[in-house]
Design a protein around this motif. Structure first.
Motif, PDB file in Angstrom:
ATOM      1  N   ILE A 372      22.043  31.577  36.372  1.00 59.15           N
ATOM      2  CA  ILE A 372      20.736  31.066  36.790  1.00 59.15           C
ATOM      3  C   ILE A 372      20.809  29.972  37.851  1.00 59.15           C
ATOM      4  O   ILE A 372      20.000  29.943  38.784  1.00 59.15           O
ATOM      5  N   ALA A 373      21.768  29.053  37.747  1.00 59.87           N
ATOM      6  CA  ALA A 373      21.795  27.944  38.711  1.00 59.87           C
ATOM      7  C   ALA A 373      22.068  28.444  40.124  1.00 59.87           C
ATOM      8  O   ALA A 373      21.451  27.982  41.085  1.00 59.87           O
ATOM      9  N   VAL A 374      22.986  29.400  40.265  1.00 58.97           N
ATOM     10  CA  VAL A 374      23.307  29.934  41.585  1.00 58.97           C
ATOM     11  C   VAL A 374      22.134  30.718  42.147  1.00 58.97           C
ATOM     12  O   VAL A 374      21.769  30.581  43.319  1.00 58.97           O
ATOM     13  N   VAL A 375      21.511  31.547  41.308  1.00 56.36           N
ATOM     14  CA  VAL A 375      20.375  32.358  41.759  1.00 56.36           C
ATOM     15  C   VAL A 375      19.207  31.472  42.197  1.00 56.36           C
ATOM     16  O   VAL A 375      18.446  31.820  43.111  1.00 56.36           O
ATOM     17  N   ALA A 376      19.083  30.298  41.573  1.00 52.47           N
ATOM     18  CA  ALA A 376      17.953  29.413  41.866  1.00 52.47           C
ATOM     19  C   ALA A 376      18.117  28.615  43.155  1.00 52.47           C
ATOM     20  O   ALA A 376      17.139  28.029  43.644  1.00 52.47           O
ATOM     21  N   ILE A 377      19.319  28.572  43.735  1.00 54.12           N
ATOM     22  CA  ILE A 377      19.582  27.700  44.886  1.00 54.12           C
ATOM     23  C   ILE A 377      18.625  27.938  46.059  1.00 54.12           C
ATOM     24  O   ILE A 377      18.103  26.974  46.633  1.00 54.12           O
ATOM     25  N   PRO A 378      18.343  29.194  46.466  1.00 56.29           N
ATOM     26  CA  PRO A 378      17.419  29.370  47.594  1.00 56.29           C
ATOM     27  C   PRO A 378      16.031  28.783  47.345  1.00 56.29           C
ATOM     28  O   PRO A 378      15.332  28.414  48.294  1.00 56.29           O
ATOM     29  N   SER A 379      15.618  28.702  46.085  1.00 55.85           N
ATOM     30  CA  SER A 379      14.338  28.060  45.759  1.00 55.85           C
ATOM     31  C   SER A 379      14.506  26.560  45.608  1.00 55.85           C
ATOM     32  O   SER A 379      13.583  25.780  45.896  1.00 55.85           O
ATOM     33  N   LEU A 380      15.685  26.138  45.151  1.00 55.60           N
ATOM     34  CA  LEU A 380      15.921  24.725  44.884  1.00 55.60           C
ATOM     35  C   LEU A 380      15.924  23.878  46.148  1.00 55.60           C
ATOM     36  O   LEU A 380      15.290  22.812  46.184  1.00 55.60           O
ATOM     37  N   ILE A 381      16.654  24.297  47.183  1.00 48.50           N
ATOM     38  CA  ILE A 381      16.838  23.437  48.362  1.00 48.50           C
ATOM     39  C   ILE A 381      15.502  23.065  49.013  1.00 48.50           C
ATOM     40  O   ILE A 381      15.248  21.879  49.253  1.00 48.50           O
ATOM     41  N   PRO A 382      14.613  24.019  49.288  1.00 45.19           N
ATOM     42  CA  PRO A 382      13.315  23.600  49.849  1.00 45.19           C
ATOM     43  C   PRO A 382      12.510  22.745  48.880  1.00 45.19           C
ATOM     44  O   PRO A 382      11.750  21.866  49.313  1.00 45.19           O
ATOM     45  N   TRP A 383      12.649  22.989  47.574  1.00 40.51           N
ATOM     46  CA  TRP A 383      11.936  22.153  46.613  1.00 40.51           C
ATOM     47  C   TRP A 383      12.441  20.712  46.679  1.00 40.51           C
ATOM     48  O   TRP A 383      11.638  19.762  46.628  1.00 40.51           O
ATOM     49  N   LEU A 384      13.760  20.526  46.793  1.00 40.86           N
ATOM     50  CA  LEU A 384      14.310  19.171  46.909  1.00 40.86           C
ATOM     51  C   LEU A 384      13.755  18.462  48.134  1.00 40.86           C
ATOM     52  O   LEU A 384      13.389  17.272  48.072  1.00 40.86           O
ATOM     53  N   LYS A 385      13.708  19.167  49.252  1.00 44.04           N
ATOM     54  CA  LYS A 385      13.184  18.563  50.475  1.00 44.04           C
ATOM     55  C   LYS A 385      11.710  18.190  50.313  1.00 44.04           C
ATOM     56  O   LYS A 385      11.261  17.130  50.771  1.00 44.04           O
ATOM     57  N   ALA A 386      10.950  19.063  49.653  1.00 47.64           N
ATOM     58  CA  ALA A 386       9.534  18.772  49.416  1.00 47.64           C
ATOM     59  C   ALA A 386       9.375  17.576  48.485  1.00 47.64           C
ATOM     60  O   ALA A 386       8.493  16.719  48.691  1.00 47.64           O
ATOM     61  N   ALA A 387      10.217  17.495  47.458  1.00 51.23           N
ATOM     62  CA  ALA A 387      10.143  16.364  46.536  1.00 51.23           C
ATOM     63  C   ALA A 387      10.450  15.061  47.259  1.00 51.23           C
ATOM     64  O   ALA A 387       9.790  14.031  47.022  1.00 51.23           O
ATOM     65  N   GLU A 388      11.441  15.084  48.145  1.00 53.17           N
ATOM     66  CA  GLU A 388      11.748  13.888  48.941  1.00 53.17           C
ATOM     67  C   GLU A 388      10.540  13.465  49.775  1.00 53.17           C
ATOM     68  O   GLU A 388      10.305  12.264  49.972  1.00 53.17           O
ATOM     69  N   ALA A 389       9.812  14.450  50.263  1.00 57.34           N
ATOM     70  CA  ALA A 389       8.664  14.166  51.120  1.00 57.34           C
ATOM     71  C   ALA A 389       7.419  13.792  50.320  1.00 57.34           C
ATOM     72  O   ALA A 389       6.372  13.464  50.912  1.00 57.34           O
ATOM     73  N   GLY A 390       7.504  13.859  49.002  1.00 50.09           N
ATOM     74  CA  GLY A 390       6.372  13.495  48.146  1.00 50.09           C
ATOM     75  C   GLY A 390       5.367  14.608  47.953  1.00 50.09           C
ATOM     76  O   GLY A 390       4.230  14.342  47.514  1.00 50.09           O
ATOM     77  N   ALA A 391       5.767  15.852  48.231  1.00 50.80           N
ATOM     78  CA  ALA A 391       4.858  16.985  48.083  1.00 50.80           C
ATOM     79  C   ALA A 391       5.147  17.703  46.778  1.00 50.80           C
ATOM     80  O   ALA A 391       6.278  18.132  46.535  1.00 50.80           O
ATOM     81  N   SER A 392       4.145  17.847  45.925  1.00 48.92           N
ATOM     82  CA  SER A 392       4.317  18.586  44.681  1.00 48.92           C
ATOM     83  C   SER A 392       2.958  19.038  44.166  1.00 48.92           C
ATOM     84  O   SER A 392       1.926  18.463  44.503  1.00 48.92           O
ATOM     85  N   GLN A 393       3.001  20.087  43.343  1.00 47.87           N
ATOM     86  CA  GLN A 393       1.797  20.613  42.707  1.00 47.87           C
ATOM     87  C   GLN A 393       1.756  20.137  41.254  1.00 47.87           C
ATOM     88  O   GLN A 393       2.797  19.975  40.628  1.00 47.87           O
ATOM     89  N   PRO A 394       0.537  19.912  40.705  1.00 50.78           N
ATOM     90  CA  PRO A 394       0.446  19.445  39.315  1.00 50.78           C
ATOM     91  C   PRO A 394       1.198  20.314  38.326  1.00 50.78           C
ATOM     92  O   PRO A 394       1.926  19.830  37.492  1.00 50.78           O
ATOM     93  N   CYS A 395       1.047  21.621  38.389  1.00 53.10           N
ATOM     94  CA  CYS A 395       1.791  22.511  37.518  1.00 53.10           C
ATOM     95  C   CYS A 395       1.754  23.899  38.110  1.00 53.10           C
ATOM     96  O   CYS A 395       0.679  24.505  38.254  1.00 53.10           O
ATOM     97  N   GLU A 396       2.922  24.421  38.474  1.00 55.25           N
ATOM     98  CA  GLU A 396       3.007  25.696  39.169  1.00 55.25           C
ATOM     99  C   GLU A 396       4.048  26.567  38.477  1.00 55.25           C
ATOM    100  O   GLU A 396       5.233  26.210  38.385  1.00 55.25           O
ATOM    101  N   ARG A 397       3.584  27.702  37.931  1.00 60.28           N
ATOM    102  CA  ARG A 397       4.494  28.629  37.266  1.00 60.28           C
ATOM    103  C   ARG A 397       4.624  29.905  38.091  1.00 60.28           C
ATOM    104  O   ARG A 397       3.623  30.460  38.514  1.00 60.28           O
ATOM    105  N   GLN A 398       5.887  30.339  38.301  1.00 52.46           N
ATOM    106  CA  GLN A 398       6.129  31.544  39.101  1.00 52.46           C
ATOM    107  C   GLN A 398       7.105  32.445  38.358  1.00 52.46           C
ATOM    108  O   GLN A 398       7.981  31.989  37.678  1.00 52.46           O
TER     109      GLN A 398
END
Length: 398
Positions: A372-398
């Protein structure tokens, strides 16, 4: 220390040929040298000097670092669940080249289960980078990666398996240790990323950061198949050999840290086997673990730890998510995971959403616990960048 037959042959070959031609060969040879010379590094000074959490007592460059990066093995101060000072070890990895203005953001990586004994520490082996899931992507994104071994692994000390405060502190103090290496160019900005046991440690680190490490600017916590509700996970997993193995690590650590008697929940056979299993590594000694654990399946527990004191309270105290997480949270879960069950993670996500945590939850069909951790990397990296920028949704399930 673990020894690699392949690496030994490569050393001989490189000596005969007067050089190693590929990056893979170079890393294998340097990794073997690193592992041969690691022993003295982990020896604790006597007496152990006092130091603030994150203070580096010893560091050394690693020769087996992936191309385009520099790394150090570090020995640093941390604090256990009772507030006692301890020394623990880990690795800091930095992309080559000058740090940007303002320094590099740190990703403190929390590794999945490898065992609890000293020799099971990821930093001890010939390739301490092998378990850092997403390392190349994180370095390419410009992050400093700090990777704690967890207390009791690498450096001597009592085991800390699934003891949230102890391992969470170590993950935060690994980031502090990275900041203490001038060449790392690490800033105060911090992201947390952990898998399985490491997800548990990362979640506790996220809870603890505002009070334990207020100088670190935590921007987000990301986890893959995290150990969350320990009682539910124990109940689901104890029916097979993997569950007995993982339980032995946790029960031995809790018994040592809290003085909880093993005989209050385990059969006589379980009491005898648990300390032996706790000294074996999940990687490299799996067959030995299975030989011990297999006869105990269905014959390990004498009482239910989720209802027997003090175990019930200890499991509850070491279950993350008691309060709203003050930063965005990313949760990845494989739907084919039979160790950290998808329904347990789904319940944790629902609880965090109800508390008001900004959660991005992604499930991956057909993906098991190990992948799971390896498969999640393509989703993780942009999420990390968004978190650094202060962008997030209240609750998002995919």
């Amino acid at each position: 220390m673990r020894r690699s037959t392949t690496a030994v042959l490569l050393v001989i070959g490189c000596l005969l040929l007067a050089g190693c031609g590929s990056s893979l060969e170079r890393r294998a040879v340097d990794g073997l040298v690193d592992s041969w010379t690691a022993g003295p590094f982990y020896q604790l000074p006597d007496p152990v000097p006092a130091g603030a959490p994150g203070t580096v007592v010893r560091s050394e460059r690693l020769g087996s670092t992936p191309d385009g990066a520099t790394a150090w093995r570090v020995l640093y101060h941390s604090r256990d669940v009772k507030g006692a000072d301890l020394l623990t070890s880990g690795v800091v990895v930095v992309p080559d080249g000058p740090a940007p203005a303002g320094g590099r953001t740190i990703v403190s990586w929390a590794h999945p289960t490898t065992g609890t004994a000293q020799r099971c520490a990821p930093s001890v082996g010939a390739d301490p980078f092998d378990l850092m899931e997403g390392l190349s992507d994180l370095l390419a994104a410009g992050y400093v990666v700090a990777a704690a071994d967890y207390p009791g692994m690498g450096a001597a000390g009592p085991p800390s398996y699934l003891i949230g405060v102890t391992t969470g502190n170590a993950v935060l103090d690994a980031a502090r240790a990275a900041r203490a290496i001038p060449e790392a160019g690490a800033s105060q900005r911090l992201l947390l990323w952990g898998h399985s046991q490491g997800g548990h440690a990362a979640l506790f680190a996220g809870q603890l950061a505002p009070t334990y490490a207020p100088e670190l600017q935590l921007a987000g916590v990301a986890v893959a198949a995290p150990a969350t509700d320990l009682g539910d996970l124990l109940t689901a997993d104890i029916v097979d050999v993997s569950g007995v193995t993982i339980a032995s690590y946790a029960f031995q650590a809790y018994s040592t840290a809290y003085g909880a008697p093993l005989a209050s929940i385990l059969t006589p056979g379980g009491v005898t086997a648990t300390p032996t299993m706790a000294q074996l590594c999940l990687l490299g000694q799996n067959a030995q673990l299975h030989d011990i654990a297999s006869p105990l399946v269905g014959h390990y527990l004498a009482a239910d730890p989720t209802t027997t004191q003090p175990w019930a309270d200890l499991l509850a105290a070491n279950t993350p998510g008691a309060a709203k997480l003050g930063v965005p949270l990313f949760v990845a879960q494989g739907e084919a995971d039979t160790l950290v069950r998808p329904q347990v993670t789904a319940a944790f996500v629902a609880k965090e959403c109800a508390l008001g945590t900004h959660v991005t939850s992604k499930t991956f069909p057909g993906v098991d616990h190990g992948g799971i951790a390896v498969v999640a990397i393509p989703s993780l990296i942009p999420w990390l960048k968004a978190a650094e920028a202060g962008a997030s949704q209240p609750c998002e399930r995919q």
